[in-house]
Design an enzyme around this catalytic site. Sequence first.
Site, mmCIF file in Angstrom:
data_model
loop_
_atom_site.group_PDB
_atom_site.id
_atom_site.type_symbol
_atom_site.label_atom_id
_atom_site.label_comp_id
_atom_site.label_asym_id
_atom_site.label_seq_id
_atom_site.Cartn_x
_atom_site.Cartn_y
_atom_site.Cartn_z
ATOM 1 N N HIS A 157 42.093 49.780 47.730
ATOM 2 C CA HIS A 157 42.841 50.868 48.362
ATOM 3 C C HIS A 157 43.146 52.006 47.397
ATOM 4 O O HIS A 157 43.797 52.973 47.790
ATOM 5 C CB HIS A 157 44.148 50.292 48.916
ATOM 6 N N ASP A 179 41.358 49.548 54.711
ATOM 7 C CA ASP A 179 41.410 50.198 53.399
ATOM 8 C C ASP A 179 40.008 50.497 52.858
ATOM 9 O O ASP A 179 38.994 50.322 53.559
ATOM 10 C CB ASP A 179 42.199 49.344 52.405
ATOM 11 N N ASP A 232 37.835 49.095 50.882
ATOM 12 C CA ASP A 232 36.762 48.084 50.908
ATOM 13 C C ASP A 232 36.837 47.178 52.132
ATOM 14 O O ASP A 232 36.103 46.186 52.215
ATOM 15 C CB ASP A 232 36.780 47.247 49.627
ATOM 16 N N ASP A 237 39.155 45.095 53.408
ATOM 17 C CA ASP A 237 39.814 43.794 53.546
ATOM 18 C C ASP A 237 41.250 43.897 54.059
ATOM 19 O O ASP A 237 41.843 42.904 54.459
ATOM 20 C CB ASP A 237 39.725 42.966 52.250
ATOM 21 N N ARG A 238 41.817 45.102 54.046
ATOM 22 C CA ARG A 238 43.193 45.247 54.544
ATOM 23 C C ARG A 238 43.216 45.772 55.970
ATOM 24 O O ARG A 238 42.258 46.398 56.418
ATOM 25 C CB ARG A 238 43.974 46.231 53.676
ATOM 26 N N LYS A 242 40.329 38.373 52.422
ATOM 27 C CA LYS A 242 41.032 38.849 53.599
ATOM 28 C C LYS A 242 40.083 39.786 54.345
ATOM 29 O O LYS A 242 39.098 40.257 53.769
ATOM 30 C CB LYS A 242 42.336 39.538 53.238
HETATM 31 C C1 G1P Z 1 48.119 44.067 45.536
HETATM 32 C C2 G1P Z 1 48.866 43.298 46.597
HETATM 33 C C3 G1P Z 1 48.297 41.910 46.729
HETATM 34 C C4 G1P Z 1 46.795 41.991 47.015
HETATM 35 C C5 G1P Z 1 46.113 42.853 45.966
HETATM 36 C C6 G1P Z 1 44.644 43.088 46.298
HETATM 37 O O1 G1P Z 1 48.257 43.420 44.289
HETATM 38 O O2 G1P Z 1 50.252 43.241 46.315
HETATM 39 O O3 G1P Z 1 48.971 41.218 47.747
HETATM 40 O O4 G1P Z 1 46.221 40.727 47.021
HETATM 41 O O5 G1P Z 1 46.756 44.120 45.880
HETATM 42 O O6 G1P Z 1 44.475 43.737 47.503
HETATM 43 P P1 G1P Z 1 49.319 43.881 43.180
HETATM 44 O O7 G1P Z 1 49.054 45.327 42.895
HETATM 45 O O8 G1P Z 1 50.680 43.716 43.808
HETATM 46 O O9 G1P Z 1 49.111 42.964 42.029
HETATM 47 ZN ZN ZN Z 2 41.003 46.095 49.669
#
Ligand code: G1P
Ligand code: ZN
Length: 544
Positions: A114, A278, A280, A282-283, A377
């Site tokens: 993202h 997002d 890529d 996955d979100r 995800k």
């Molecule tokens: C963040 C999100 C986490 C997710 C990751 C990848 O990581 O909080 O849940 O798995 O992005 O998408 P963080 O930046 O908090 O380490």
């Molecule tokens: Zn992603």
Amino acid sequence: MTIRTVSTTPFFDQKPGTSGLRKAVPVFQQPNYLENFIQSILDSLNEIEGQTIVLGGDGRYYNRQSIQIILKMAAANGIGRVLVGCNGIFSTPAASAVIRKFNALGGIILSASHNPGGPNGDFGVKYNVTNGGPAPEKFTSAIFERTKTISEYKILDAADINLDNPGSFNLGTMEVEIIDSIAPYVKLMQTLFDFDKIKALLSSRNFKMCVDSLHAVTGPYAHTLFEKYLGAPKGTVKNGTPLEDFGGCHPDPNLVYAHDLVEILFGENAPDFGAASDGDGDRNMILGRNFFVTPSDSLAILTANAKLVPGYRGGLAGVARSMPTSTAVDKVAEKLGIDCYETPTGWKFFGNLLDAGKATLCGEESFGTGSNHIREKDGLWAVLFWLNILAVRGKSVQEIVQEHWEEYGRNYYSRHDYEEVKSKPANDLMEQLRLMVGSLKGKKYGNYEVAYADDFSYFDPIDGSISKKQGVRIGFSDSSRIVFRLSGTGTKGATLRVYIESYEPDASKHNIETQKVLKPLIKLADEIAKIKEFTGRSEPTVIT
Ligand code: G1P
Ligand code: ZN
């Protein structure tokens, strides 16, 4: 074609974070930077000779150039075959699906998820293992160790491969197959969801939806799924052409960065359903008409309604959520009589539970939901799951969520991010919390009494590994909770994440504004962690 062995010296900042190595594009463009990291991945793998790997990314700036470099390095290192997504594109969930489908040794996914893209945006490299999921910590640590001692890498001197059309090529002794990256994913979705029912819903005049791909990788997948297979009118998918810089936007599906979609869903004549993904893919973010579904609630609702969806009709083995994710799903699991696992942040921790058949659905508060169909995800999967539920139940998003709260109570939940704070004070803030947690139990702050406090440590029930220092959590006797941790995906300074949750069983109190309900806890979070004092910030940068 000759194999060149190139001398190099280590970069000492190649420690993979929550989700692979992420850095600004100019960092990756330094001579040997990408090459060192790729060689370290290849050196950390056993027996790569003749094996198949999957390669592709979210199409962001530097994706294409990186693919050419990686292909030549893979060929020089003895890989047998590389399956590359057409145009170098794979959404992260599609890459996971293809690794599994072809029994590949693993995959290299190029994405910074993202984070913004473009020449001054971010880039990233992630290695996924045979099960299709992100490499576990043991493996990412091995890669990091290798990056610190690397002295040479191997690369084939060869012309670039044309990535634009499906086809087969040879690179030295290695085979390169450019494959359609959308069809296998669509096929997999067809095995899980009731396409006929969803099609009836999407082609009915009474139902309107709007999907925003935020100029990122899901565009072609969403056009194919919703407009081609599921009968939604053309124009349902907005911003569906992937751009190298995501049109200058931040491809993060939340209320802040997906504001155009939010305006549509909260505007006049709003559609019934809205969703965004997002960079890529996955979100996901799920919206109803004038209504936002928190990701934690979404996981709980998918779990509660899973029996309505063909792929999950047989029941769920269990569910898993990351520690900071709200406990809404725990209540559903309890009622269903299934196990609910609490893991550290990051999808890699779900892999073992999914492989061992302990969990079927997983989710994170950070707009991530998925299941055992792959080991990542999956944004569009979540959208299809919601559509399947809507098609069967014939109710609105808001009705479904509110009925859920009536049955299980509502977990008011919010995450406050303090982005780009200086690393030193951010680390100091966490350190003082760690020193403090041991003595907090029983302490009273106004009406709140600390029921437990610790620095979360996870014991993996499958491989016995222990992951420490995964975030400080403070739980109160009324079931409310505050969690503090530092991001492992940011690329500038540090990002402090504060997660705030409170539980309300009384249905007459389910329609209050979230930030208002959480206000006393937000104040308490600042009081306990001295956020203002350490970071100099009086407000978070992003509230989700
Ligand atoms: C963040 C999100 C986490 C997710 C990751 C990848 O990581 O909080 O849940 O798995 O992005 O998408 P963080 O930046 O908090 O380490
Ligand atoms: Zn992603």
